[in-house]
Write a protein that holds these residues in place. Structure first.
Motif, PDB file in Angstrom:
ATOM      1  N   SER A  92      -2.810  -3.769  -8.819  1.00  0.00           N
ATOM      2  CA  SER A  92      -2.129  -2.804  -7.955  1.00  0.00           C
ATOM      3  C   SER A  92      -0.953  -3.442  -7.225  1.00  0.00           C
ATOM      4  O   SER A  92       0.107  -2.825  -7.059  1.00  0.00           O
ATOM      5  CB  SER A  92      -3.105  -2.207  -6.940  1.00  0.00           C
ATOM      6  OG  SER A  92      -3.681  -3.232  -6.141  1.00  0.00           O
ATOM      7  N   ASP A  93      -1.127  -4.700  -6.790  1.00  0.00           N
ATOM      8  CA  ASP A  93      -0.038  -5.391  -6.101  1.00  0.00           C
ATOM      9  C   ASP A  93       1.081  -5.748  -7.065  1.00  0.00           C
ATOM     10  O   ASP A  93       2.266  -5.699  -6.712  1.00  0.00           O
ATOM     11  CB  ASP A  93      -0.560  -6.653  -5.400  1.00  0.00           C
ATOM     12  CG  ASP A  93      -1.329  -6.324  -4.124  1.00  0.00           C
ATOM     13  OD1 ASP A  93      -1.776  -5.172  -3.988  1.00  0.00           O
ATOM     14  OD2 ASP A  93      -1.495  -7.214  -3.278  1.00  0.00           O
ATOM     15  N   SER A 120       0.862  -1.187   0.000  1.00  0.00           N
ATOM     16  CA  SER A 120       0.000   0.000   0.000  1.00  0.00           C
ATOM     17  C   SER A 120       0.894   1.231   0.000  1.00  0.00           C
ATOM     18  O   SER A 120       2.050   1.174   0.445  1.00  0.00           O
ATOM     19  CB  SER A 120      -0.905   0.017   1.233  1.00  0.00           C
ATOM     20  OG  SER A 120      -0.192   0.401   2.388  1.00  0.00           O
ATOM     21  N   TYR A 132      -4.025  -9.107  -8.153  1.00  0.00           N
ATOM     22  CA  TYR A 132      -4.404  -7.698  -8.178  1.00  0.00           C
ATOM     23  C   TYR A 132      -3.384  -6.895  -8.981  1.00  0.00           C
ATOM     24  O   TYR A 132      -2.171  -6.974  -8.723  1.00  0.00           O
ATOM     25  CB  TYR A 132      -4.473  -7.118  -6.766  1.00  0.00           C
ATOM     26  CG  TYR A 132      -5.553  -7.701  -5.880  1.00  0.00           C
ATOM     27  CD1 TYR A 132      -6.544  -8.533  -6.377  1.00  0.00           C
ATOM     28  CD2 TYR A 132      -5.576  -7.401  -4.525  1.00  0.00           C
ATOM     29  CE1 TYR A 132      -7.526  -9.064  -5.557  1.00  0.00           C
ATOM     30  CE2 TYR A 132      -6.555  -7.920  -3.686  1.00  0.00           C
ATOM     31  CZ  TYR A 132      -7.521  -8.750  -4.214  1.00  0.00           C
ATOM     32  OH  TYR A 132      -8.492  -9.270  -3.388  1.00  0.00           O
ATOM     33  N   SER A 188       1.869  -4.028  -9.683  1.00  0.00           N
ATOM     34  CA  SER A 188       2.546  -2.758  -9.914  1.00  0.00           C
ATOM     35  C   SER A 188       3.504  -2.449  -8.766  1.00  0.00           C
ATOM     36  O   SER A 188       4.629  -1.998  -8.979  1.00  0.00           O
ATOM     37  CB  SER A 188       1.514  -1.639 -10.058  1.00  0.00           C
ATOM     38  OG  SER A 188       2.149  -0.393 -10.211  1.00  0.00           O
ATOM     39  N   PHE A 189       3.057  -2.737  -7.550  1.00  0.00           N
ATOM     40  CA  PHE A 189       3.907  -2.545  -6.369  1.00  0.00           C
ATOM     41  C   PHE A 189       5.157  -3.418  -6.463  1.00  0.00           C
ATOM     42  O   PHE A 189       6.269  -2.969  -6.200  1.00  0.00           O
ATOM     43  CB  PHE A 189       3.098  -2.897  -5.123  1.00  0.00           C
ATOM     44  CG  PHE A 189       3.888  -2.943  -3.846  1.00  0.00           C
ATOM     45  CD1 PHE A 189       4.249  -1.782  -3.191  1.00  0.00           C
ATOM     46  CD2 PHE A 189       4.264  -4.158  -3.290  1.00  0.00           C
ATOM     47  CE1 PHE A 189       4.975  -1.821  -2.010  1.00  0.00           C
ATOM     48  CE2 PHE A 189       4.978  -4.208  -2.110  1.00  0.00           C
ATOM     49  CZ  PHE A 189       5.328  -3.039  -1.469  1.00  0.00           C
TER      50      PHE A 189
END
Length: 203
Positions: free
Chosen positions: A141-142, A107, A139, A144-145
């Motif tokens: 977003s994960d 996050s 996910y 990308s992280f």
């Protein structure tokens, strides 16, 4: 003196420090049964000591020792210290070793706080392994992280493997007949963490 001491620390609570500390200690104990391994529970939540009590309730004997302090650390080959979360400036003076594992959740706020902590520790000559934890690779977003951690170990969100073993007074390296899903994958994750950790300690 221990041949390896590892501090597990994060400026953020709830990052998974205790579960990682527990399974790092379990790995080193399982890899060589003659190795003396100590897990120091330096967190006020006493997660490691709570787990030890649970193991004993279940009639299990942990493969490593758990203590509230490192007063007898010189008797051990490997010492893993599970620290409480606190400000990086305090951490630099409190951490015992030159090698620090820092779990970081996928996050923005967790990453920002952890990366600031990493920078402050590195300024104090600590070697830091940032460890993405509880990552959902389904996910975007994960994923990308994770792009910022290419080639480095990470831990997926495996509730069954990590949480169910802890609840039974086990570790992922002591649960062969438990029927818990994802054990082999979880073990491979921790083994990759250890490999990176040993390389960092030798650098």
């Amino acid at each position: 003196m221990p041949m390896l001491t590892v501090d597990v620390w994060s400026p953020k609570g709830g990052s998974g420090k205790s579960t990682i500390s527990l399974n790092l200690a379990a790995f080193f104990a399982a890899e060589d049964t003659s190795r003396r391994v100590l897990l120091v529970d330096a967190d006020a939540q006493q997660s490691a000591r709570t787990w030890e009590a649970r193991a004993k309730q279940c009639g299990l004997a942990p493969a490593f020792d758990v203590a509230a302090s490192d007063a007898r650390a010189d008797r051990y080959d490997v010492v893993i210290v599970d620290h409480a979360p606190y400000a990086p400036a305090v951490a630099a003076s409190t951490l015992k070793s030159g090698v620090v594992v820092m779990p970081v959740l996928p996050s923005f706020f967790d990453a920002a706080s952890t990366i600031r902590g990493q920078s402050e520790l590195q300024a104090k000559d600590r070697r830091v392994l940032l460890l993405p934890n509880r990552v959902e690779t389904a996910y975007a977003s994960d994923l990308s992280f994770l792009a910022g951690f290419v080639g480095r170990p990470f831990i997926k969100k495996r509730k069954a493997a990590y949480q169910a073993t802890v609840a039974r007074g086990l570790t992922i390296f002591g649960a062969d007949k438990s029927g818990i899903r994802g054990l082999n994958e979880a073990r491979a994750e921790i083994e990759r963490v250890v490999s990176s950790l040993v390389d960092l300690a030798a650098a």
